[in-house]
Design a protein around this motif. Structure first.
Motif, PDB file in Angstrom:
ATOM      1  N   ILE A 149       0.853  -1.184   0.000  1.00  0.00           N
ATOM      2  CA  ILE A 149       0.000   0.000   0.000  1.00  0.00           C
ATOM      3  C   ILE A 149       0.891   1.237   0.000  1.00  0.00           C
ATOM      4  N   ARG A 150       0.735   2.082  -0.981  1.00  0.00           N
ATOM      5  CA  ARG A 150       1.544   3.295  -1.097  1.00  0.00           C
ATOM      6  C   ARG A 150       0.860   4.403  -0.280  1.00  0.00           C
ATOM      7  N   LEU A 151       1.575   4.930   0.710  1.00  0.00           N
ATOM      8  CA  LEU A 151       0.981   5.850   1.674  1.00  0.00           C
ATOM      9  C   LEU A 151       1.701   7.196   1.681  1.00  0.00           C
ATOM     10  N   LEU A 152       0.918   8.281   1.646  1.00  0.00           N
ATOM     11  CA  LEU A 152       1.437   9.642   1.764  1.00  0.00           C
ATOM     12  C   LEU A 152       1.015  10.204   3.108  1.00  0.00           C
ATOM     13  N   ASP A 172      -1.724   5.258  -2.758  1.00  0.00           N
ATOM     14  CA  ASP A 172      -3.046   4.636  -2.704  1.00  0.00           C
ATOM     15  C   ASP A 172      -3.902   5.290  -1.619  1.00  0.00           C
ATOM     16  N   VAL A 173      -3.240   5.711  -0.541  1.00  0.00           N
ATOM     17  CA  VAL A 173      -3.918   6.296   0.617  1.00  0.00           C
ATOM     18  C   VAL A 173      -3.144   7.525   1.081  1.00  0.00           C
ATOM     19  N   VAL A 174      -3.893   8.557   1.480  1.00  0.00           N
ATOM     20  CA  VAL A 174      -3.297   9.754   2.081  1.00  0.00           C
ATOM     21  C   VAL A 174      -3.800   9.855   3.511  1.00  0.00           C
ATOM     22  N   LEU A 175      -2.864   9.929   4.467  1.00  0.00           N
ATOM     23  CA  LEU A 175      -3.220  10.145   5.867  1.00  0.00           C
ATOM     24  C   LEU A 175      -3.069  11.638   6.114  1.00  0.00           C
ATOM     25  N   MET A 176      -4.200  12.338   6.300  1.00  0.00           N
ATOM     26  CA  MET A 176      -4.265  13.799   6.210  1.00  0.00           C
ATOM     27  C   MET A 176      -4.652  14.451   7.543  1.00  0.00           C
ATOM     28  N   ASP A 177      -3.749  15.292   8.049  1.00  0.00           N
ATOM     29  CA  ASP A 177      -4.077  16.098   9.217  1.00  0.00           C
ATOM     30  C   ASP A 177      -5.111  17.155   8.820  1.00  0.00           C
ATOM     31  N   ILE A 178      -5.996  17.531   9.744  1.00  0.00           N
ATOM     32  CA  ILE A 178      -7.001  18.545   9.429  1.00  0.00           C
ATOM     33  C   ILE A 178      -6.452  19.955   9.584  1.00  0.00           C
ATOM     34  N   ARG A 184     -10.124  14.806  -3.678  1.00  0.00           N
ATOM     35  CA  ARG A 184     -11.176  13.856  -4.013  1.00  0.00           C
ATOM     36  C   ARG A 184     -11.986  14.278  -5.236  1.00  0.00           C
ATOM     37  N   ALA A 185     -11.818  15.518  -5.673  1.00  0.00           N
ATOM     38  CA  ALA A 185     -12.496  15.972  -6.894  1.00  0.00           C
ATOM     39  C   ALA A 185     -11.739  15.540  -8.142  1.00  0.00           C
ATOM     40  N   ARG A 186     -10.533  15.045  -7.967  1.00  0.00           N
ATOM     41  CA  ARG A 186      -9.711  14.616  -9.099  1.00  0.00           C
ATOM     42  C   ARG A 186     -10.090  13.209  -9.554  1.00  0.00           C
ATOM     43  N   PRO A 187      -9.920  12.896 -10.828  1.00  0.00           N
ATOM     44  CA  PRO A 187     -10.140  11.512 -11.274  1.00  0.00           C
ATOM     45  C   PRO A 187      -9.065  10.604 -10.702  1.00  0.00           C
ATOM     46  N   ASP A 188      -9.441   9.382 -10.382  1.00  0.00           N
ATOM     47  CA  ASP A 188      -8.503   8.394  -9.841  1.00  0.00           C
ATOM     48  C   ASP A 188      -7.789   8.893  -8.589  1.00  0.00           C
ATOM     49  N   ALA A 189      -8.531   9.597  -7.743  1.00  0.00           N
ATOM     50  CA  ALA A 189      -7.941  10.132  -6.513  1.00  0.00           C
ATOM     51  C   ALA A 189      -7.639   9.015  -5.530  1.00  0.00           C
ATOM     52  N   PRO A 190      -6.568   9.159  -4.737  1.00  0.00           N
ATOM     53  CA  PRO A 190      -6.304   8.171  -3.692  1.00  0.00           C
ATOM     54  C   PRO A 190      -7.335   8.297  -2.583  1.00  0.00           C
ATOM     55  N   GLU A 191      -7.451   7.279  -1.755  1.00  0.00           N
ATOM     56  CA  GLU A 191      -8.327   7.359  -0.592  1.00  0.00           C
ATOM     57  C   GLU A 191      -7.695   8.288   0.444  1.00  0.00           C
ATOM     58  N   VAL A 243      -8.875   0.900   4.487  1.00  0.00           N
ATOM     59  CA  VAL A 243      -9.237   1.897   3.472  1.00  0.00           C
ATOM     60  C   VAL A 243      -8.673   1.498   2.112  1.00  0.00           C
ATOM     61  N   ALA A 244      -7.449   0.988   2.096  1.00  0.00           N
ATOM     62  CA  ALA A 244      -6.861   0.538   0.836  1.00  0.00           C
ATOM     63  C   ALA A 244      -7.665  -0.611   0.232  1.00  0.00           C
ATOM     64  N   ALA A 245      -8.327  -1.399   1.090  1.00  0.00           N
ATOM     65  CA  ALA A 245      -9.141  -2.525   0.620  1.00  0.00           C
ATOM     66  C   ALA A 245     -10.567  -2.112   0.273  1.00  0.00           C
ATOM     67  N   GLY A 246     -10.883  -0.823   0.472  1.00  0.00           N
ATOM     68  CA  GLY A 246     -12.207  -0.337   0.103  1.00  0.00           C
ATOM     69  C   GLY A 246     -13.212  -0.289   1.230  1.00  0.00           C
ATOM     70  N   ASP A 247     -12.760  -0.475   2.474  1.00  0.00           N
ATOM     71  CA  ASP A 247     -13.664  -0.443   3.629  1.00  0.00           C
ATOM     72  C   ASP A 247     -13.519   0.885   4.362  1.00  0.00           C
ATOM     73  N   PRO A 248     -14.589   1.666   4.511  1.00  0.00           N
ATOM     74  CA  PRO A 248     -14.490   2.934   5.242  1.00  0.00           C
ATOM     75  C   PRO A 248     -14.147   2.700   6.703  1.00  0.00           C
ATOM     76  N   VAL A 249     -13.332   3.596   7.264  1.00  0.00           N
ATOM     77  CA  VAL A 249     -12.911   3.477   8.654  1.00  0.00           C
ATOM     78  C   VAL A 249     -13.815   4.357   9.506  1.00  0.00           C
ATOM     79  N   LEU A 250     -15.016   3.850   9.768  1.00  0.00           N
ATOM     80  CA  LEU A 250     -15.994   4.607  10.540  1.00  0.00           C
ATOM     81  C   LEU A 250     -17.073   3.636  10.986  1.00  0.00           C
ATOM     82  N   SER A 251     -17.174   3.403  12.268  1.00  0.00           N
ATOM     83  CA  SER A 251     -18.190   2.485  12.771  1.00  0.00           C
ATOM     84  C   SER A 251     -19.554   3.144  12.689  1.00  0.00           C
TER      85      SER A 251
END
Length: 234
Positions: free
Chosen positions: A10-13, A57-63, A78-85, A126-134
């Motif tokens: 998984i490629r992570l930024l 593949d995934v961006v871990l983003m501070d607010i 997320r408005a871009r085509p083929d955006a990472p999660e 998230v990389a597997a397509g599952d949202p991280v939110l119960s």
């Protein structure tokens, strides 16, 4: 839970204005065999160029960042085509800013004081397509802004949902309750494959990024007002 087996790392930024936080995250996440740190950014203004060059593949983003915050960066990304999660980092469970990030298409959020193993698991999910939110956290977030979600938002949500067929609407409500595909298939007497197809059509018809956005739209429309929460998440 539906999962996808990845054959590559998984490629992570990592995006955070605190160098100590970035160093800690890099040390923790870089130690996982299936995660590769492909870049780091100190502000949201750096994200677009890094995504172009590093292809995460995934961006871990501070607010909270000084120049371009994580909310604006997430919306642009997320408005871009083929955006990472995108997974947002926050210090609050029920923060209106987190809700804005989720509406923009973030796949979930993790708290900065979350246990290291859980942050690693969040990136994998998230990389597997599952949202991280119960479902419980989803409901708390939606309730946090319920007072401001007045009639105009409800009317707009209902208008968008009118594009769905009856079966798709049932699936949207089930997604809003936080049910995984297997549980939706069981409750609505359909196959998991058919459930996945309905979810995909809902995302396409409503121009949404992920299941969290389906849940938020169903909430705005008032479709979850009388719906029980998933007993497994209570």
């Amino acid at each position: 839970m539906d999962t996808v087996i990845r054959m590559t790392a998984i490629r992570l930024l990592l995006v955070d204005d605190d160098p100590l936080v970035r160093a800690g995250l890099a040390l923790m996440l870089g130690g996982a065999e299936d995660i590769e740190i492909v870049g780091e950014a100190a502000d949201g203004e750096e994200v677009a160029a890094l995504v172009d060059s590093a292809r995460p593949d995934v961006v871990l983003m501070d607010i909270r960042m000084p120049v371009v915050d994580g909310l604006e960066a997430t919306e642009q990304l997320r408005a871009r085509p083929d955006a990472p999660e995108v997974v947002v980092l926050t210090t609050f469970h029920a923060d209106a800013q987190v809700l804005r990030a989720l509406r923009a298409g973030a796949a979930g959020f993790v708290l900065k004081d979350t246990a290291p193993a859980e942050i690693v698991d969040a990136v994998r999910r998230v990389a597997a397509g599952d949202p991280v939110l119960s479902p419980a956290v989803t409901r708390r977030l939606m309730d946090h802004t319920a007072a401001s979600a007045a009639d105009p938002r409800k009317a707009a949500a209902l208008e968008r949902l009118a594009a769905l067929g009856d079966r798709e609407r049932e699936v949207a409500v089930a997604v809003g309750r936080g049910l995984p595909n297997a549980a939706i298939a069981r409750d609505l007497y359909m196959s998991v494959a058919t459930t996945k197809a309905h979810v995909s059509r809902i995302l396409t018809k409503l121009d949404l990024n992920n299941r969290v956005q389906i849940a938020l739209l169903a909430h705005d429309a008032g479709l979850l007002d009388d719906e029980p929460t998933d007993p497994g998440e209570a």
